[in-house]
Design an enzyme around this catalytic site. Structure first.
Site, PDB file in Angstrom:
ATOM      1  CG  ASP A 675       8.488  41.834  46.829  1.00  0.00           C
ATOM      2  OD1 ASP A 675       8.341  41.934  45.598  1.00  0.00           O
ATOM      3  OD2 ASP A 675       8.576  40.737  47.415  1.00  0.00           O
ATOM      4  CE  LYS A 679       6.465  38.641  46.011  1.00  0.00           C
ATOM      5  NZ  LYS A 679       7.429  37.750  46.688  1.00  0.00           N
TER       6      LYS A 679
END
Length: 810
Positions: A675, A679
């Site tokens: 994750d 980003k």
């Protein structure tokens, strides 16, 4: 004297006729001619049964019986029992005549234009007689004038041409005595004695002819709307009445499809400068629309109205053999005129290389044959190209005297259309600047009318149509916020946000007027959900200012973004899949959004509700250059590291984070660093670097076997890691440090790794699920620019999505 015309809906029922009687009594129309149409729908019904009779279908008798019953019911309602027998006898006699005519059509199996006029005119004959008697019953003494004896025409059946010299003389004689008169509209008689009609809208035309002949003080057209509206209210729900129009404006609007008034009606009034009122029978106190010679509309709005003509065909004649050759246009239009074909719009290039003209689709075959025949030699020689034919089109026109010398009208018009993906096929504007007309696809007509109406008449209010995919924690929270802010958005931002469609994995619902706070109940009653069907419906509905919101974590949903953007539908999403996919796809999505004039926004991909991407984009747009990005980007991991302790082990803290909605649906995406990698990849791309996911180095702090197998195995193995992590945590805490999963981008390289940060580092003091991003740029070289705040949770993520939606239209 005054002339009042009441249309089909105004005489469509006994109650409506009573409304007319009330109007006449209240205003005391003692000196007036009342022109009436057939009862609402009767003319169409007579045409239908005429065709049935001609086709040998005996059902025409049954339908004729229903029409007869309707008229006798009106007699029963409007006429006292003492007088009913006379009125019923006269009405029955007329129906017997009508039945004999239809029987002749049935026996001969032939329906000529002459027969159509004779039969269809009975609607007005019947209604005028019954209304004449109803007026008398109500104390309004009046005389019935037979239009067939007062209006003289040629023998052009179905659309006869009026002989004004004879007609004016007859009309002046008919109404010379003064008083109140009733007269049927639509019908007339040829000089040879046959019954004729004045075409659809003929009752309006009858009233105008009478008004001009007797020099009436005013002509009033009573209908079922509050005057001429700014657009067709059946298509544009927010259409508003126009208080004043000039004759020219009214003619332009009526010619281009405004149904309230028919084009021939205006000319006689215009010629005699007779004021023309459009008023509502069912709302008689409303002022309505006044049409005069004045161009003053009492409004600062540059246009008066928007109208359209559907089912248009565009024919384009082009070729080098047309350039500089005199007479080409004359030959083209002569070929059409000789075959009785009317041209609605003309557009010609300045080089004379191309001439485009719009005609009705029903005349297209005849027009194509006419043009090809006229230019067959030039086409055979290659001097003129084969005729280009584009069908399934519509013409939209904006009309208004105030457009003259008002800068920016065309710019505002075409900008509004372009932003909503409406392609213009052809444009025409006269030197009077009274009308700007453009040709578009028929499927875009309703959307174009609403877009243009909103741009000019509702410039302070914008309707937005949202389509939400995914109704989990973030999606449902977004809906709650949306409904809470509905009034505020309308009052302070002039946004009318409508939730036009929602879907989860099981059900989906659509509603153009908006889905309210009862969305859960409505969803249960919705149709079976399918991603492809949902997206197809979003595109097919073709609403203006549409936004697709993806609150899922699905690859399949993100794969639809390109299709949606290509159809001028903005996309807002917290789903990181698309923006972290291949760089080519990421770039294509953004390029498509720019090309189509829509937005692809994913602020929540990086910092939930934090303005991370918008801050970075502002830096880049202002000419700054990013040197380094350092960030604790996972609110999930920061929550875990802030709450794990000797009494709450690592696995329990992860479970708590999931229960609070801080994690991805699968927590392994957070724990693996994937994750955070997505980003930092997105941030690097937004900073102008073309990185791929493979270029991001991830140092996992968990054993690889924890991520293998199903979710149940994951939780079991994670518990086994609790003791190891606790030992590491105690050691780091003893050094006065905190664990943080840090992402870093510098020198074209991106990394994700577990770091222990000391009190000197800004990430040390993160609370709860806060995130932090530090931008070191050429401007912020000594002290990085810091963005810090809540970086996880349904409330802040939904708020970030909401903010992206507002950003599109602010």
């Amino acid at each position: 004297m005054k002339v009042l015309k009441f249309g089909g809906t105004s005489v469509g029922s006994p109650q409506a006729i009573r409304s007319i009687i009330s109007i006449l009594k209240q205003v005391e129309y003692h000196q007036a001619v009342v022109v009436v149409s057939a009862f609402g729908g009767v003319t169409d019904q007579l045409l239908e049964i005429s065709r049935q009779a001609a086709n040998g279908n005996e059902l025409y008798l049954e339908k004729l019986g229903k029409i007869e019953s309707r008229h006798f019911e009106a007699i029963t309602e409007l006429i006292s029992p003492l007088n009913q027998s006379e009125v019923a006898a006269q009405t029955k006699m007329r129906f017997n005549e009508l039945e004999d005519l239809l029987k002749g059509v049935f026996l001969l199996r032939e329906l000529s234009p002459k027969s159509i006029d004779t039969i269809s005119g009975y609607g007005e004959i019947l209604s005028a007689y019954i209304i004449h008697k109803a007026f008398q019953e109500a104390g309004l003494q009046n005389r019935l004038v037979d239009a067939r004896e007062a209006i003289v025409t040629d023998r052009s059946f179905n659309n006869a041409k009026v002989n004004f010299d004879e007609t004016n003389a007859k009309l002046k004689s008919s109404f010379a005595a003064g008083g109140l008169y009733v007269m049927a509209g639509f019908i007339a008689r040829a000089t040879t004695g046959e019954v004729t009609t004045l075409g659809r809208g003929g009752s309006d035309y009858t009233a105008a002819i009478v008004a001009a002949a007797i020099d009436a003080s005013v002509l009033e057209i009573w209908t079922d709307v509050d005057g001429v509206l700014t657009a067709n209210p059946k298509v544009v729900k927010k259409a508003i009445p126009i208080s004043r129009l000039s004759y020219e404006e009214a003619m332009e609007l009526s010619y281009f499809g405004a149904k309230v008034i028919y084009p021939p009606t205006i000319q006689p009034a215009f010629a005699k400068q007779i004021p023309l009122w459009i008023k509502n029978t069912f709302n008689p106190t409303y002022p309505g629309t006044l049409i005069t010679n004045s161009t003053d509309g009492g409004s600062d709005i540059p246009i008066k109205g928007i109208t359209s003509i559907p089912n248009i065909c565009l024919l384009t004649l082009s070729g080098s053999g047309m350039v500089g050759i005199p007479g080409t246009s004359a030959r083209l239009f002569a070929a059409l005129a000789n075959n009785g074909i009317s041209v609605v719009l003309i557009s010609q290039s300045s080089s004379e290389h191309t001439i485009s003209l719009a005609i009705s689709e029903k005349e297209s075959e005849k027009a194509i044959a006419s043009i090809r025949n006229a230019f067959q030699l030039e086409m055979a020689a290659g001097l003129i190209d084969p005729l280009r034919v584009d069908s399934s089109l519509s013409i939209v026109a904006i009309v208004g005297h105030n457009m003259k010398n008002a800068p920016g009208i065309a710019g505002s018009l075409f900008s509004a259309l372009g932003k909503n993906g409406i392609n213009i096929v052809a444009i025409a504007q006269g030197t009077s600047e009274l009308n700007i007309s453009f040709v578009i696809k028929r499927e875009d007509e309703a959307k174009a009318l609403n877009v243009v109406h909103e741009a000019f008449f509702l410039s302070d209010t914008k309707s937005v149509h949202l389509f939400l995919m995914g109704l989990g924690t973030v999606g449902s929270t977004l809906l709650k916020q949306l409904h809470q802010q509905q009034v505020f958005l309308g009052e302070h931002l002039s946004l009318d946000i409508k939730l036009a469609g929602i879907s989860n994995s099981k059900k989906m619902v659509f509603d153009e007027e908006g889905i309210g706070s009862d969305w859960q109940e409505r969803l249960q009653q919705g149709q079976e959900a399918a991603l492809a069907a949902f997206v197809k419906e979003v595109i097919h509905k073709n609403y203006r200012n549409s936004v697709f919101i993806d609150c899922t974590a699905s690859n399949e949903v993100s794969d639809t973004y390109l299709q949606l953007l290509s159809h001028n539908i903005s996309v807002v999403t917290p789903n990181k899949v698309a923006a972290s996919s291949s760089y080519a796809h990421y770039a294509q999505l953004n390029a498509t959004a720019r090309k189509r004039g829509v937005r692809f926004l994913y602020e929540t991909n990086v910092g939930a509700g934090l303005p991370v991407l918008s801050t970075l984009n502002d830096l880049i747009k202002s000419g700054d250059r990013v040197l380094q990005i350092e960030a604790a980007l996972s609110g999930t991991m920061n929550y875990i590291f802030n709450h794990v302790n000797k009494d709450t082990p690592f696995s329990k803290t992860v479970w708590d984070a999931k229960a609070l909605g801080y994690t991805e649906p699968d927590p392994r995406i957070d724990l693996s660093g994937k994750d955070v990698a997505r980003k930092i990849l997105i941030l690097a791309r937004e900073a102008g670097y073309s990185l791929e996911m493979e270029d991001v180095s991830i140092e996992s702090f968990l054993p690889q076997n924890i991520f293998e197998g199903d979710e149940a195995m994951f939780w079991s193995r994670l518990e086994q890691f609790d003791q190891i992590f606790e030992e590491q945590r105690i050691k780091v805490a003893a050094e006065g440090k905190q664990f943080r999963l840090m992402a870093r981008f510098a020198n074209g390289k991106a990394t994700v790794a577990l770091k222990s940060v000391s009190v000197e580092h800004p990430a040390y003091f993160l609370q709860g699920s806060d995130s932090i991003v530090l931008f070191t740029t050429e401007r912020y070289a000594q002290q990085p620019l810091v963005v810090k705040g809540a970086g996880a949770g349904a409330e802040v993520t939904a708020a970030g999505v909401f903010a992206d939606v507002i950003r599109i239209f602010s």
